[in-house]
Structures are given as C-alpha cells and as structure tokens.
Design a protein around this motif. Structure first.
Motif, PDB file in Angstrom:
ATOM      1  N   TYR A 265      -7.626  56.755  97.047  1.00  0.00           N
ATOM      2  CA  TYR A 265      -8.375  56.529  95.796  1.00  0.00           C
ATOM      3  C   TYR A 265      -8.110  57.607  94.737  1.00  0.00           C
ATOM      4  N   PRO A 266      -7.989  58.892  95.113  1.00  0.00           N
ATOM      5  CA  PRO A 266      -7.548  59.849  94.090  1.00  0.00           C
ATOM      6  C   PRO A 266      -6.232  59.428  93.438  1.00  0.00           C
ATOM      7  N   ASN A 267      -5.309  58.899  94.246  1.00  0.00           N
ATOM      8  CA  ASN A 267      -4.033  58.436  93.688  1.00  0.00           C
ATOM      9  C   ASN A 267      -4.203  57.223  92.785  1.00  0.00           C
ATOM     10  N   LEU A 268      -5.142  56.339  93.162  1.00  0.00           N
ATOM     11  CA  LEU A 268      -5.397  55.170  92.302  1.00  0.00           C
ATOM     12  C   LEU A 268      -5.879  55.628  90.929  1.00  0.00           C
ATOM     13  N   TYR A 269      -6.788  56.620  90.910  1.00  0.00           N
ATOM     14  CA  TYR A 269      -7.295  57.070  89.603  1.00  0.00           C
ATOM     15  C   TYR A 269      -6.222  57.836  88.820  1.00  0.00           C
ATOM     16  N   ARG A 270      -5.346  58.553  89.521  1.00  0.00           N
ATOM     17  CA  ARG A 270      -4.222  59.201  88.807  1.00  0.00           C
ATOM     18  C   ARG A 270      -3.362  58.143  88.137  1.00  0.00           C
ATOM     19  N   ARG A 271      -3.101  57.064  88.888  1.00  0.00           N
ATOM     20  CA  ARG A 271      -2.258  55.983  88.346  1.00  0.00           C
ATOM     21  C   ARG A 271      -2.965  55.281  87.172  1.00  0.00           C
ATOM     22  N   PHE A 272      -4.278  55.086  87.285  1.00  0.00           N
ATOM     23  CA  PHE A 272      -5.013  54.413  86.198  1.00  0.00           C
ATOM     24  C   PHE A 272      -4.899  55.254  84.923  1.00  0.00           C
ATOM     25  N   ALA A 273      -5.092  56.568  85.050  1.00  0.00           N
ATOM     26  CA  ALA A 273      -4.964  57.438  83.866  1.00  0.00           C
ATOM     27  C   ALA A 273      -3.543  57.368  83.303  1.00  0.00           C
ATOM     28  N   GLU A 274      -2.573  57.317  84.219  1.00  0.00           N
ATOM     29  CA  GLU A 274      -1.165  57.283  83.792  1.00  0.00           C
ATOM     30  C   GLU A 274      -0.859  56.012  82.985  1.00  0.00           C
ATOM     31  N   ILE A 275      -1.326  54.856  83.470  1.00  0.00           N
ATOM     32  CA  ILE A 275      -0.979  53.614  82.754  1.00  0.00           C
ATOM     33  C   ILE A 275      -1.743  53.516  81.430  1.00  0.00           C
ATOM     34  N   ILE A 276      -2.967  54.065  81.390  1.00  0.00           N
ATOM     35  CA  ILE A 276      -3.703  54.074  80.111  1.00  0.00           C
ATOM     36  C   ILE A 276      -2.942  54.947  79.114  1.00  0.00           C
ATOM     37  N   GLY A 277      -2.478  56.104  79.600  1.00  0.00           N
ATOM     38  CA  GLY A 277      -1.721  57.006  78.723  1.00  0.00           C
ATOM     39  C   GLY A 277      -0.430  56.384  78.228  1.00  0.00           C
ATOM     40  N   ALA A 278       0.203  55.590  79.085  1.00  0.00           N
ATOM     41  CA  ALA A 278       1.500  54.988  78.734  1.00  0.00           C
ATOM     42  C   ALA A 278       1.327  53.668  77.976  1.00  0.00           C
ATOM     43  N   GLY A 279       0.091  53.172  77.907  1.00  0.00           N
ATOM     44  CA  GLY A 279      -0.153  51.915  77.186  1.00  0.00           C
ATOM     45  C   GLY A 279       0.435  50.701  77.896  1.00  0.00           C
ATOM     46  N   ILE A 280       0.411  50.725  79.230  1.00  0.00           N
ATOM     47  CA  ILE A 280       0.965  49.602  79.996  1.00  0.00           C
ATOM     48  C   ILE A 280      -0.072  49.084  80.999  1.00  0.00           C
ATOM     49  N   SER A 281       0.242  47.926  81.607  1.00  0.00           N
ATOM     50  CA  SER A 281      -0.566  47.404  82.711  1.00  0.00           C
ATOM     51  C   SER A 281       0.219  47.540  84.001  1.00  0.00           C
ATOM     52  N   ASP A 282      -0.499  47.474  85.118  1.00  0.00           N
ATOM     53  CA  ASP A 282       0.117  47.496  86.442  1.00  0.00           C
ATOM     54  C   ASP A 282      -0.684  46.484  87.248  1.00  0.00           C
ATOM     55  N   ALA A 283      -0.210  45.258  87.298  1.00  0.00           N
ATOM     56  CA  ALA A 283      -1.015  44.191  87.904  1.00  0.00           C
ATOM     57  C   ALA A 283      -0.121  43.241  88.695  1.00  0.00           C
ATOM     58  N   ASP A 284       0.374  43.754  89.812  1.00  0.00           N
ATOM     59  CA  ASP A 284       1.226  42.957  90.691  1.00  0.00           C
ATOM     60  C   ASP A 284       0.357  41.991  91.493  1.00  0.00           C
ATOM     61  N   ILE A 285       0.701  40.705  91.464  1.00  0.00           N
ATOM     62  CA  ILE A 285      -0.120  39.751  92.216  1.00  0.00           C
ATOM     63  C   ILE A 285       0.572  39.259  93.491  1.00  0.00           C
ATOM     64  N   ALA A 286       1.697  39.889  93.876  1.00  0.00           N
ATOM     65  CA  ALA A 286       2.429  39.417  95.064  1.00  0.00           C
ATOM     66  C   ALA A 286       1.542  39.313  96.319  1.00  0.00           C
ATOM     67  N   PRO A 287       0.696  40.326  96.626  1.00  0.00           N
ATOM     68  CA  PRO A 287      -0.127  40.190  97.843  1.00  0.00           C
ATOM     69  C   PRO A 287      -1.065  38.980  97.776  1.00  0.00           C
ATOM     70  N   LEU A 288      -1.657  38.762  96.589  1.00  0.00           N
ATOM     71  CA  LEU A 288      -2.586  37.638  96.424  1.00  0.00           C
ATOM     72  C   LEU A 288      -1.838  36.299  96.532  1.00  0.00           C
ATOM     73  N   THR A 289      -0.592  36.276  96.071  1.00  0.00           N
ATOM     74  CA  THR A 289       0.214  35.054  96.150  1.00  0.00           C
ATOM     75  C   THR A 289       0.450  34.663  97.605  1.00  0.00           C
ATOM     76  N   HIS A 290       0.729  35.642  98.459  1.00  0.00           N
ATOM     77  CA  HIS A 290       0.941  35.323  99.879  1.00  0.00           C
ATOM     78  C   HIS A 290      -0.338  34.784 100.522  1.00  0.00           C
ATOM     79  N   VAL A 291      -1.474  35.335 100.123  1.00  0.00           N
ATOM     80  CA  VAL A 291      -2.745  34.840 100.669  1.00  0.00           C
ATOM     81  C   VAL A 291      -2.971  33.391 100.201  1.00  0.00           C
ATOM     82  N   ALA A 292      -2.713  33.132  98.941  1.00  0.00           N
ATOM     83  CA  ALA A 292      -2.873  31.768  98.425  1.00  0.00           C
ATOM     84  C   ALA A 292      -1.936  30.816  99.176  1.00  0.00           C
ATOM     85  N   ASP A 293      -0.701  31.267  99.439  1.00  0.00           N
ATOM     86  CA  ASP A 293       0.243  30.439 100.201  1.00  0.00           C
ATOM     87  C   ASP A 293      -0.301  30.138 101.593  1.00  0.00           C
ATOM     88  N   ALA A 294      -0.924  31.143 102.215  1.00  0.00           N
ATOM     89  CA  ALA A 294      -1.458  30.945 103.567  1.00  0.00           C
ATOM     90  C   ALA A 294      -2.560  29.886 103.557  1.00  0.00           C
TER      91      ALA A 294
END
Ligand code: NAP
Length: 308
Positions: A265-294
């Motif tokens: 979780y410390p790493n998650l918050y570091r990454r959240f600050a990083e993407i806000i600073g860079a003005g980008i999103s990070d929203a990979d849905i690959a894991p959710l896609t496999h669950v939907a396929d299942a």
C-alpha cells in the motif's frame, strides 16, 4: 510542493489495515475528510455521503474509493464530475464497461484514474517478471487457496453479484500473472463452484493459453483451512520459479532468491502521487477481463451450502 488533499470513501477493513497507515507515512498526501455511512477516522472531518463531503471540502484534490466494488462506480462518477483524481480499490468496479466509462470520463477531464492492484506491488513481483522475461516458459501453475471465514468474516457483499466470491482474492493472483507474463494469455476452460445458497463462487479452476500454446492453470479455493497458499510457479528452460506468499518471496529451483519487507500500500500511494504529478491514468483492466471471461465461459457446479 503542497501535499495532495485526499479524502477516503468507504471506511472499513482495508482502510484501517492499509490505507490510513500508508497515507500517514506519505508526505505527498494529507487526509482532509472521509465519507462513510458508519465508519469514521479519529480527528478527520466525517460525512455520511460523498456529496456532502465534496460540498463541505472544495479543497479536496483526490479521493480513494474503498467501498465494495458494486458501489464504486457511482462514487467515482461523482468524484470525477467534481474534478477530483480517483484511486479505485481493487477490483476497480463490478463490470468492465463501467470501468471503461470511468477511464473515458477521467481522460476527457484530464484527471488521473488509478485502478490499484496491490498485489502487483508485492516485493518479489518485479524480480519474477525479469526472470520470466529472460527464460523461455514451459508452463505456469497458480494456487490461491485461503480460508474465507478467516479473511472475510461476515462480508455479505462478497457473496452477492459483483462481489466476485473467490475471485476477490483470485483477482490478486491474476493481477500478478497479467503483469509478469511476457505475453498475454486468454481463458480456454473454467469450472466455478457455487455454494447452493450463494450468488458467487467459493472455488474456481481456470485454464489459460496463448498463441505459443503456453499452459497456464489456476486454482482458487476459499475452503482452505490450515496452511494458506498464494503461490505462482513457472517451469522455464532455465529452471523452476516459485513466487510464494502472494509475491513476498521468490524461489529459483527451490532456493530462496529474493525477499523483502511488504510495502504494497505505501507503493500504491507512491504510484498514485506519481500519476497525478504526471497527469496520466493507470487503469489496467486485464485482471478484471479474465474474471469476466471466467463467468462467461465457466461451467457452473453447485456445491454444498456455505454458512459464515
Ligand atoms: P468492508 O470493510 O466490508 O467494506 C468497506 C466499507 O465500505 C464498509 O465498512 C462500509 O462502510 C462501506 N460499504 C459497505 N457496503 C456498502 C454499500 N452498500 N454502499 C456503500 N458503502 C458500503 O470491505 P473491505 O475488506 O474494506 O474491502 C473493500 C474493498 O477493498 C474491496 O473491493 C476489497 O476487495 C478491497 N480489498 C480488501 C482487502 C482486505 O484485506 N479486506 C485487501 C485488499 C483490497 P460504511 O458502512 O461506513 O459505509
């Protein structure tokens, strides 16, 4: 730089266990308010709804949405519409299309959307990825077996449609697999075991492949008592790899190759600050896609009733 003014929505188990300690240690964030029907955080202004919180605190820059997935979209929509960056607990939503909708909305407003996959930030995951990138893979086996009564006592939402059942932990395994495999895989076969009295599975076995016909098997089971298993094993031309204990330790040919203190979780918050600073999103849905396929491809088997 001034800290990012953060609010939390859905104050429950994961907020207390992980979000609050991680935010407290991260100077990039300042917790300014919470919104939850019952939960509060000592010393932080608390509101029952996200609407009331956003109205009272226009200074909020970003929100972490930590309620169960079935209720996340509406809160995310309110936050993005109000111009706030959004951290989504995993899984990022109850359907793929609602998460796609949030990605589109965040993009159109220039806001950062973070689909957080905490298991990807386990200490040995990057090393496993490097190992697999350097050696030809022959097969992968995922074993994710835990005791639901221990880890999810009384969580009714997890057994409801959209709660994912055993895929709530299983999606953590899939978040690692989709991150470390050099080439994407797709589901070819699945069996989901549903307790007679529940709307979500208690166990699942999944078979994946890819254009190289790589065999990947995954077994998720919530009926495990005694030793818990969160392991990903791979046979490669160079040897055998085992990413053990949810990504905490890496074994090569049965010898411990790497371990480090848990910092997900410390790493998650570091990454959240990083993407806000860079003005980008990070929203990979690959894991959710496999669950939907299942859920789409899986054969359903009804098994004995489950009582908490
Ligand atoms: P939880 O404690 O059962 O739920 C979090 C909070 O969400 C609850 O305390 C509740 O607060 C609010 N909530 C519950 N039902 C709601 C509803 N119908 N509408 C709006 N808010 C509702 O669950 P959790 O274990 O923290 O998990 C929350 C999310 O984090 C899940 O997506 C889970 O997969 C993820 N997660 C959990 C863990 C873990 O170890 N537990 C680990 C990693 C990720 P109020 O009653 O105050 O509104």
């Amino acid at each position: 730089m001034a800290p990012i003014k953060l609010a939390i929505v859905g104050v429950g188990k994961i907020v207390r266990d992980q979000h609050l300690p991680s935010i407290a240690k991260n100077a990039d964030f300042e917790l300014v308010a919470t919104a939850s029907r019952h939960g509060t955080v000592d010393g932080t202004p608390a509101y029952e709804t996200i609407a009331a919180m956003l109205a009272a605190h226009p200074e909020i820059d970003a929100v972490s949405l930590c309620m169960p997935p079935q209720f996340r979209y509406e809160a995310a929509l309110e936050a993005l519409t109000a111009g706030k960056h959004v951290f989504l607990e995993k899984p990022p939503g109850a359907t793929i299309s609602e998460v796609e909708d949030l990605k589109r909305l965040a993009g159109s407003k220039g806001l950062s959307l973070f689909a957080s996959w905490h298991s990807r930030y386990a200490p040995a995951v990057e090393m496993a990825k490097s190992y697999l990138a350097a050696s030809a893979m022959k097969s992968m086996t995922v074993t994710w077996k835990e005791d639901v009564r221990h880890w999810h006592p009384g969580q009714a939402w997890i057994w409801e449609p959209g709660g994912l059942g055993v895929f709530d932990p299983g999606i953590n395994a899939l978040s690692i697999v989709t991150h470390i495999l050099p080439k994407p895989v797709f589901l070819t076969e699945a069996e989901l075991e549903f307790p007679e009295n529940r709307a979500a599975p208690i166990a699942a076995s999944l078979t994946f492949s890819n254009s190289d016909k790589l065999p990947v098997k995954a077994v998720f089971d919530w009926r495990q008592t005694g030793k818990q298993s969160w392991d990903i094993e791979a046979e490669t031309a160079a040897g055998k790899m085992r990413l053990a204990d949810g990504g905490a330790r890496l074994f090569i040919d049965d010898a411990l190759a790497f371990e480090a203190p848990e910092e997900e979780y410390p790493n998650l918050y570091r990454r959240f600050a990083e993407i806000i600073g860079a003005g980008i999103s990070d929203a990979d849905i690959a894991p959710l896609t496999h669950v939907a396929d299942a859920f789409m491809l899986g054969r359903r088997k009804i098994v004995e009733t489950f009582q908490d």
